[in-house]
Design a protein around this motif. Structure first.
Motif, mmCIF file in Angstrom:
data_model
loop_
_atom_site.group_PDB
_atom_site.id
_atom_site.type_symbol
_atom_site.label_atom_id
_atom_site.label_comp_id
_atom_site.label_asym_id
_atom_site.label_seq_id
_atom_site.Cartn_x
_atom_site.Cartn_y
_atom_site.Cartn_z
ATOM 1 N N HIS A 182 7.513 2.688 12.502
ATOM 2 C CA HIS A 182 7.491 2.477 11.286
ATOM 3 C C HIS A 182 7.479 2.485 9.939
ATOM 4 N N THR A 183 8.566 2.529 9.856
ATOM 5 C CA THR A 183 8.795 2.504 8.619
ATOM 6 C C THR A 183 9.080 0.368 8.165
ATOM 7 N N THR A 184 9.653 0.405 10.082
ATOM 8 C CA THR A 184 10.304 -1.398 9.781
ATOM 9 C C THR A 184 9.341 -1.716 10.107
ATOM 10 N N ILE A 185 7.832 -1.626 10.742
ATOM 11 C CA ILE A 185 6.241 -2.754 10.596
ATOM 12 C C ILE A 185 5.796 -2.513 9.367
ATOM 13 N N ILE A 186 5.729 -1.136 8.315
ATOM 14 C CA ILE A 186 5.262 -1.333 7.505
ATOM 15 C C ILE A 186 6.104 -1.994 6.254
ATOM 16 N N GLY A 187 7.468 -2.173 6.398
ATOM 17 C CA GLY A 187 8.525 -3.058 5.934
ATOM 18 C C GLY A 187 7.919 -4.572 6.097
ATOM 19 N N LEU A 188 7.821 -4.729 6.853
ATOM 20 C CA LEU A 188 8.297 -6.295 7.788
ATOM 21 C C LEU A 188 6.855 -7.031 7.307
ATOM 22 N N ILE A 189 5.884 -6.248 7.365
ATOM 23 C CA ILE A 189 4.140 -6.774 7.152
ATOM 24 C C ILE A 189 4.489 -7.061 5.016
ATOM 25 N N SER A 190 5.445 -6.350 4.626
ATOM 26 C CA SER A 190 5.651 -5.851 3.354
ATOM 27 C C SER A 190 5.738 -7.223 3.179
ATOM 28 N N VAL A 191 7.406 -7.821 3.661
ATOM 29 C CA VAL A 191 8.102 -8.493 3.167
ATOM 30 C C VAL A 191 6.522 -9.766 3.925
ATOM 31 N N ILE A 192 6.710 -9.995 4.988
ATOM 32 C CA ILE A 192 5.211 -11.144 4.946
ATOM 33 C C ILE A 192 3.950 -11.577 3.764
ATOM 34 N N ILE A 193 3.576 -10.316 3.239
ATOM 35 C CA ILE A 193 2.489 -9.827 2.536
ATOM 36 C C ILE A 193 2.977 -11.124 1.212
ATOM 37 N N ILE A 194 3.844 -10.503 0.644
ATOM 38 C CA ILE A 194 5.258 -11.166 -0.740
ATOM 39 C C ILE A 194 5.034 -12.518 -0.345
ATOM 40 N N ILE A 195 5.491 -12.891 0.383
ATOM 41 C CA ILE A 195 5.936 -14.126 0.848
ATOM 42 C C ILE A 195 5.014 -14.920 0.416
ATOM 43 N N THR A 196 3.151 -14.731 1.873
ATOM 44 C CA THR A 196 2.645 -15.874 1.834
ATOM 45 C C THR A 196 1.820 -15.324 0.162
ATOM 46 N N PHE A 197 1.453 -14.917 -0.325
ATOM 47 C CA PHE A 197 1.276 -14.693 -1.850
ATOM 48 C C PHE A 197 2.441 -15.635 -2.844
ATOM 49 N N ARG A 198 3.326 -15.848 -2.679
ATOM 50 C CA ARG A 198 4.009 -16.000 -3.706
ATOM 51 C C ARG A 198 3.780 -17.490 -3.637
ATOM 52 N N LYS A 199 3.853 -18.047 -1.923
ATOM 53 C CA LYS A 199 3.431 -19.529 -1.365
ATOM 54 C C LYS A 199 2.209 -20.160 -2.151
ATOM 55 N N ILE A 200 0.723 -18.932 -1.917
ATOM 56 C CA ILE A 200 -0.492 -19.687 -2.929
ATOM 57 C C ILE A 200 -0.519 -19.586 -3.924
ATOM 58 N N ASN A 201 0.222 -18.603 -4.646
ATOM 59 C CA ASN A 201 0.725 -18.512 -6.496
ATOM 60 C C ASN A 201 1.676 -17.817 -6.661
ATOM 61 N N LYS A 202 2.116 -17.960 -7.968
ATOM 62 C CA LYS A 202 3.359 -17.424 -8.230
ATOM 63 C C LYS A 202 2.805 -16.028 -9.126
ATOM 64 N N LYS A 203 1.562 -16.404 -9.553
ATOM 65 C CA LYS A 203 1.530 -15.692 -10.584
ATOM 66 C C LYS A 203 0.378 -13.934 -9.741
ATOM 67 N N ILE A 204 0.403 -14.549 -8.544
ATOM 68 C CA ILE A 204 -0.731 -13.500 -7.899
ATOM 69 C C ILE A 204 0.154 -12.675 -8.101
ATOM 70 N N PRO A 205 0.397 -11.257 -8.578
ATOM 71 C CA PRO A 205 1.239 -9.793 -8.195
ATOM 72 C C PRO A 205 1.773 -9.428 -6.862
ATOM 73 N N ASN A 206 1.875 -10.091 -6.360
ATOM 74 C CA ASN A 206 2.191 -9.791 -4.839
ATOM 75 C C ASN A 206 2.711 -8.134 -4.860
ATOM 76 N N ALA A 207 3.692 -8.019 -5.403
ATOM 77 C CA ALA A 207 4.504 -6.643 -5.578
ATOM 78 C C ALA A 207 3.565 -5.437 -5.647
ATOM 79 N N LEU A 208 2.383 -5.353 -7.238
ATOM 80 C CA LEU A 208 1.918 -4.518 -7.124
ATOM 81 C C LEU A 208 0.862 -4.419 -5.546
ATOM 82 N N ILE A 209 0.312 -5.476 -5.489
ATOM 83 C CA ILE A 209 -0.660 -5.293 -4.024
ATOM 84 C C ILE A 209 -0.131 -4.460 -2.877
ATOM 85 N N VAL A 210 1.411 -4.783 -2.219
ATOM 86 C CA VAL A 210 2.219 -4.462 -1.553
ATOM 87 C C VAL A 210 2.417 -3.062 -1.783
ATOM 88 N N VAL A 211 2.253 -2.347 -3.221
ATOM 89 C CA VAL A 211 2.644 -1.010 -3.687
ATOM 90 C C VAL A 211 1.126 -0.404 -3.621
#
Length: 575
Positions: A182-211
């Motif tokens: 469960h921990t690994t799934i949540i963590g890896l999905i968070s990584v994917i979300i952060i990387i995806t939003f960073r590629k779309i626009n660095k101004k998107i608060p990706n850290a806040l979204i996954v939090v």
């Protein structure tokens, strides 16, 4: 004394207006949104309770906004310094204990005091001994160390924590099968979300979204994920004023780590500040003022329970991209942290630690600079191996030893390069008055009786013998035909007593062999040193020329009119 130089906020605050505030407001809110989850995450790296990451984002930011010469650099907790803190303090106390917290705060005071002293006495140049290849190697290695150390939270396995990567990798290899699903799934999905939003626009608060996503999952579906570790209670309220506990023995033990943090923190701030400075023409970074600002940020911050802080690569870039124009943006971020500390900390109770690990891993792995390594391989092999040596030393020996190796190798390379500078025999370019390197210009004219020798460095004790040996080797190739040596001294900007004595000895040596010794293009301070050393007792002032072609022409034609005029000029200048 110009008070605006001492307190840079006075340069922009009197002329502050609503148009500047609009950009600062957006940037301050954006950085604040990113800073809050990062602060919590980086405190965990440092081995401290999450609240100390937020404390680190308060007073240090205010002090830098007042005293920092950059208006866009974002100060606060960072991953690299947090790991260095953990590395140093964990040898003295148990992570998270009261003693550990006390030592980390004392360390901030020490770091600040050293930075402040260096700044006041204009000693910022000392840090220049860390060359860019060393910084790249060190930063990349620390990023990798931080990232791998976060696998314990990302995968939910109690891996060993160390700043020596071989032990971390070995433990991960041995325990990887014990990962928490469960921990690994949540963590890896968070990584994917952060990387995806960073590629779309660095101004998107990706850290806040996954939090937010992580908190909602654990709050409403926590029964299905009760094996996932969460942050739990974060105390509310602002830090109280208090003087750190002093212990002489602890100060002695912390001193090497403090020096490491001083150098790394200053280099991070200067490199970030310079990159942001290049994008505008409103202000200029003043290195010693940056040291003073960092020193005050850490010293005053330590009085309000902050551990060592410095500038953040990611938050500074986002601050600039979001429209920050002045330090007001930092003050707005501070307001957001204050509101969070007073009212919002209970919201972080259900925050999964694996989400924080994902934020850290993505942030630090971007600091692994493969591009710079490829560039150095093409541009300069010595700098490439200097980077690799620092990288490997930091990975295998630890952060403290890594920076010692980096500084040591930088000094060795500096000594090597200055002791063996570039030398060349010059020849005349046909139908011109120019003399150029015979190895780069095949058409130049070389004469058997004339040697034009160029030395491209200061002449001092470390390279005096190298100068002499190369001069003698080139002279011997000319044989008995040699009648004139012209030293092209345009690139010699300094000469010490060893160099002066060697020059006088060589002039006498060639004089006995009926070889004339001329100087061309000697800089004023170097010429003064030559005269003071007594060189005019061996040769007269007519042996000094502005250009090589004038020296050769004088030798061939005896054109005294021009030379006597120049000799009179330099004689008057020396007096």
């Amino acid at each position: 004394m110009n008070i605006k130089k001492v307190i840079p906020i006075l340069e922009w605050l009197p002329n502050y207006n609503t148009s500047l505030f609009k950009g600062d407001l957006v940037a301050g809110i954006t950085v604040g949104i990113i800073l809050i989850p990062q602060g919590i995450a980086y405190a965990l790296i440092a081995g401290l309770p999450p609240i100390y990451g937020l404390y680190c984002a308060l007073v240090p930011q205010v002090m830098y906004a007042i005293f920092g010469s950059s208006r866009q650099v974002a100060i606060g907790p960072v991953a690299m310094d947090s790991l260095i803190v953990a590395t140093g303090v964990s040898t003295l106390a148990l992570a998270g204990s009261e003693s550990y917290i006390s030592i980390a705060i004392l360390l901030a005071l020490m770091v600040g005091a050293i930075q402040f002293i260096l700044g006041v006495f204009s000693l910022g140049f000392i840090v220049n001994f860390l060359s860019k290849p060393v910084i790249t190697g060190f930063t990349s290695a620390v990023a990798l160390i931080i990232g791998l150390n976060q696998f314990r939270n990302l995968l939910g396995v109690d891996f060993i924590q160390s700043d020596q990567i071989q032990y971390v990798v070995e433990d991960i290899w041995l325990q990887i099968n014990n990962f928490n699903q469960h921990t690994t799934i949540i963590g890896l999905i968070s990584v994917i979300i952060i990387i995806t939003f960073r590629k779309i626009n660095k101004k998107i608060p990706n850290a806040l979204i996954v939090v937010v996503i992580g908190i909602l999952i654990m709050k409403y579906f926590g029964n299905s994920f009760n094996d996932v570790s969460i942050v739990k209670d974060i105390p509310s309220g602002l830090p109280l004023f208090g003087i750190p506990d002093f212990d002489v023995d602890q100060i002695k033990e912390l001193f090497p780590i403090a020096l490491t943090l001083v150098m790394v923190g200053y280099l991070e701030t200067i490199s970030i500040g310079k990159s942001l400075e290049a994008k505008q023409d409103e202000y200029r970074i003043r290195p010693n003022q940056e040291l003073i600002a960092l020193g005050l940020s850490n010293m005053v911050g330590s009085l309000f329970k902050a551990y060592p802080s410095t500038s953040s690569f990611s938050r500074s870039a986002i601050n600039q991209e979001s429209g920050a124009k002045t330090g007001m943006a930092a003050l707005i971020s501070v307001v957001m942290v204050v509101v969070t500390l007073l009212f919002l900390t209970p919201l972080f109770y259900h925050l999964p630690k694996t989400v924080l690990a994902a934020i850290i891993i993505v942030a630090v792995f971007n600091l692994i600079n493969v591009k710079e390594g490829k560039f150095l391989w093409r541009a300069n092999k010595l700098d490439f191996w200097l980077m690799i040596s620092t990288f490997l030393a930091t990975l295998l020996l630890g952060i403290e030893f890594g920076i010692i190796v980096g500084v040591g190798l930088s000094l060795i390379v500096l000594i090597f390069r200055t002791s063996r500078p570039y030398i060349a025999e010059l020849g005349k370019v046909p139908d011109s008055n120019f003399y150029r390197n015979k190895n780069r210009f095949e058409e130049v004219i070389l004469e058997d009786d004339i040697l034009v020798f160029r030395f491209d460095a200061q002449l001092f004790y470390a390279n005096a013998n190298y100068f002499r040996d190369n001069l003698d080797e080139m002279a011997s190739k000319k044989g008995k035909a040699l009648k004139l040596i012209v030293l092209d001294a345009e690139s010699i900007n300094r000469v010490d007593s060893t160099g002066l004595e060697m020059l006088k000895e060589r002039i006498k040596f060639y004089k006995k062999r009926d070889v004339i010794f001329y100087f061309a293009g000697v800089k004023g301070p170097v010429r003064d040193d030559l005269f003071r050393s007594g060189v005019l007792q061996i040769i007269d002032i007519n042996h000094f020329f502005m250009r090589v072609n004038q020296a050769v022409k004088y030798y061939k034609t005896g054109d005294r009119k021009h030379q006597e005029k120049y000799a009179k000029y330099i004689h008057q200048a020396y007096k």
